[in-house]
Design an enzyme around this catalytic site. Structure first.
Site: not given
Length: 353
Positions: A9, A37, A82, A84, A232, A259, A305
């Protein structure tokens, strides 16, 4: 052009920003997990800058068709913290005339700002509430410089928890990233009772050494401003909570719902299967620690994860733990299984004493 982002992502969102100013059309695609997503949060600010991006409707998921072109500067306040989305805007701003500003409600990971500064891109960063406002004037060109990529503390977190939950254990992790906006997992483990020492020897993108001594962990509360820093690591910290004495409460973690899988639901299901008492909220979990874990059949839900977190949980469980779909671990940590096998036998002997 088609660019395959695999399961990443981060790559897809950053590429949206990079391709938004390019004078051609690009289609960003991903695997089955990434294709589910949500991507509207990155499309919206880039559209305000003048980019033309199309998503698969009605859910606003990949593939993303990006038709690049001339952009205009904006000031954009992120609705949700965020790194990202922040980074996508900053990459788009590099080729946009004028000054673009992105305002984050909470401080997020600052790898992009650090890397841009390392390559002589000028940014201005000022406090804005609990976060920052980052401004960048466009039409800058990076200098040519070497860059050392440190080890990923998110990957190290699995071994840190494995060691932290074993009294009298010692673990040294070398050449690992120690960026202040990424090492929140260390603060949480310290609160839970682990002894941790850090040595930092590089400061552009901080890296160094962690020495950790295990202890009897105790529960803690996780939430608020620290969540963007540890988002994460929450699955493995939930496992730490199950191995600790007392109650661990996780709040403000809505982001885990979108996620690679719904990580709050996945952690709840798998900890429950191992005999742990878990209450699930819209934004978090309440985990009652101190119970003996039982081996169980664990569903990875195709999420690397989740698979790694419950491989560590399995080290502490009585009986066999089987994780379905564990091949997804190769997404971020291809050597994980080899490292786990190296640690598993000696640690089982210690845990069974």
């Amino acid at each position: 052009n088609h660019l395959d982002c695999g399961n990443s992502g981060t790559l897809m969102r950053l590429m949206c920003g990079i391709m938004a100013s390019r004078p051609f059309e690009t289609t960003l695609v991903g695997d089955a997990s990434l294709s589910c997503r949500p991507m509207r949060r990155v499309v919206e600010p880039l559209a305000r800058m003048g980019a033309n991006l199309r998503l698969a409707e009605p859910k606003g998921t990949p593939p993303i068709v990006v038709r690049g072109g001339k952009l205009r500067p904006v000031e954009y306040k992120l609705p949700v913290a965020s790194a990202q989305v922040k980074s996508a805007i900053l990459f788009a701003a590099l080729r946009t005339p004028g000054q673009t500003t992105v305002v984050e409600p909470l401080e997020t990971r600052d790898h992009t700002e650090r890397m841009m500064s390392h390559y002589s891109i000028e940014l201005q960063k000022r406090p804005a509430g609990a976060g920052f406002a980052i401004s960048l004037s466009g039409e800058q060109f990076p200098a040519v410089r070497d860059f050392i990529v440190p080890g990923d503390i998110s990957s190290a977190a699995f071994w840190l928890v494995a060691a932290a939950a074993q009294e009298n254990s010692r673990l040294v992790v070398r050449n690992v990233g120690l960026n202040r906006t990424r090492k929140g997992v260390l603060s949480v483990l310290k609160r839970m009772g682990a002894q941790i020492k850090e040595k930092i020897w590089e400061f552009d993108e901080p890296r160094g050494e962690i020495e950790l001594f295990g202890a009897q962990l105790h529960g803690t509360e996780i939430g608020g401003q620290e969540i963007p820093n540890i988002i994460d690591e929450i699955p493995i910290l939930a496992v730490a909570g199950a191995l600790a004495q007392g109650k661990t409460i996780i709040r403000d973690a809505h982001e885990l719902r979108v996620k690679e899988t719904d990580r709050l639901a996945a952690v709840t299901k798998n900890l429950s299967a191992m005999g742990v008492k878990v209450a699930e909220f819209d934004d978090g979990l309440e985990i009652q620690g101190g119970q003996s874990l039982m081996g169980a059949h664990i569903d990875s839900f195709g999420d690397h994860r989740i698979a790694m977190a419950f491989a560590i949980a399995g080290m502490f469980a009585t009986g066999e733990t089987v994780i379905s779909g564990a091949e997804c671990i190769a997404t971020s940590y291809p050597g994980f299984e080899v490292q786990l096998k190296r640690l598993l036998l000696p640690n089982r002997e210690r845990l069974n004493r």
